[in-house]
Design an enzyme around this catalytic site. Structure first.
Site, PDB file in Angstrom:
ATOM      1  N   HIS A  54       0.807  -1.214   0.000  1.00 39.51           N
ATOM      2  CA  HIS A  54       0.000   0.000   0.000  1.00 39.51           C
ATOM      3  C   HIS A  54       0.844   1.270   0.000  1.00 39.51           C
ATOM      4  O   HIS A  54       0.293   2.367  -0.071  1.00 39.51           O
ATOM      5  CB  HIS A  54      -0.922   0.025   1.220  1.00 39.51           C
ATOM      6  N   ASP A 179      -7.283  -5.189   7.991  1.00 36.79           N
ATOM      7  CA  ASP A 179      -8.006  -6.017   7.023  1.00 36.79           C
ATOM      8  C   ASP A 179      -8.806  -7.114   7.705  1.00 36.79           C
ATOM      9  O   ASP A 179      -9.878  -7.496   7.230  1.00 36.79           O
ATOM     10  CB  ASP A 179      -7.037  -6.626   6.007  1.00 36.79           C
TER      11      ASP A 179
END
Length: 253
Positions: A54, A179
C-alpha cells in the site's frame, strides 16, 4: 598462498532477532522516502517494515533504503502480492524478509516459502545486482538467512491458521488487524481479539514468531503483554499526521 579473509559487513538477520526471544519494536514506512526512514532510525527501532503493498515505494527507492539500512536493522518488505516476482524484488534488494499479504491457506503459504528459497528448497531465481556482488557462494549463504512471513488478515486465513502455521520453512506469522476487522465486518471487538489469540496460539504451537499491526502505543503495549514477539511502535504516516495536528492545534489554542 595466503587466504584473504571475508571482511564484508554482515546483514542484520530477522532469524537472529527472533532467536533472542525478546519483544521487538517495529517502525513501519509507507511514504516512499529514504530520508524519512533515516530520520526514523534515530529512534533505534529493532526492525523496520517497508510497505510496498500500500506504500509509495518505487524499485530504486527500495534498493536505496535497504542498501542503507540492512546492516543496522533487519528490513522486512511487505510485498504487493504472493508472486515470484514480488518476493524476488524484495529479497534481491537485500531485505531480511518478505512479508506476504492476504494468505488464506497452507498451499498459499507453501508457495510464498518456495518463492523465497533457492533450489533445491524452493524456486527463487538466482540473480539480481546486490545478491551477486560477492559471488554465487555468498548469494546462497545470504539466501539461508532469509525469513518468509505471511499475513493473516482475513476470516479465511484465521480459520486456516493452524494449517498455515505448520508449513515447513515458514518464518513467522503477522496479523493485519485492519483487514481482519474489515473481513469480519460489524462485530464486537472481542471477536477480533479471539482471532488474534488463535493466531498467536498457532504460531506458538509451531515455534514461530508472531507479530501484529498496532496503531497506537496503547495497543502496542497491550499486544506485548499478550505475548506478541513484535509490534508496530510507529508508522511514518501516523507520526507525520499526529505531529502536524499537534503543532497546529497548539497554535490555535
Amino acid at each position: 598462498m595466503q587466504t584473504i579473509p571475508d571482511v564484508r559487513p554482515v546483514h542484520q538477520s530477522l532469524q537472529k532477532a527472533f532467536a533472542e526471544k525478546r519483544a521487538l519494536s517495529c517502525a513501519w514506512f509507507a511514504m516512499g522516502s529514504a530520508p524519512l526512514v533515516e530520520i526514523g532510525m534515530t529512534a533505534a527501532p529493532d526492525l523496520i517494515v517497508i510497505d510496498r503493498q500500500h506504500g509509495l515505494w518505487e524499485r530504486t527507492a527500495l534498493e536505496a533504503v535497504i542498501g542503507q539500512m540492512r546492516y543496522q536493522v533487519p528490513v522486512i518488505v511487505r510485498v504487493g502480492e504472493n508472486s515470484a516476482q514480488a518476493i524476488a524484488e524484495a529479497l534481491d534488494a537485500g531485505a531480511a524478509s518478505a512479508l506476504v499479504p492476504l494468505v488464506e491457506s497452507a498451499d498459499e503459504a507453501r508457495r510464498a516459502v518456495s518463492f523465497g528459497r533457492y533450489p533445491p528448497f524452493g524456486q527463487r531465481s538466482a540473480g539480481g545486482v546486490r545478491p551477486l556482488i560477492a559471488g554465487i557462494a555468498a548469494m546462497k549463504n545470504d539466501g539461508e538467512r532469509i525469513s518468509i512471513g505471511v499475513m493473516i488478515e482475513t476470516v479465511a486465513g484465521a480459520e486456516q491458521v493452524e494449517a498455515i502455521a505448520a508449513v515447513e520453512g515458514l518464518g513467522y506469522l503477522f496479523i493485519g488487524t485492519g483487514d481482519l476487522s474489515l473481513s469480519r465486518g460489524d462485530v464486537m471487538p472481542d471477536v477480533i481479539e479471539q482471532d488474534c489469540a488463535r493466531i498467536l496460539k498457532a504460531a506458538r504451537a509451531n515455534n514461530l514468531a508472531c507479530g501484529i499491526y498496532t496503531g497506537s502505543t496503547q495497543d502496542a503495549l497491550a499486544a506485548r503483554a499478550m505475548g506478541f514477539d513484535f509490534v508496530v511502535a510507529a508508522s511514518d504516516i501516523e507520526v507525520a499526521r499526529a505531529g502536524f495536528q499537534q503543532a497546529v492545534t497548539a497554535l490555535r489554542a
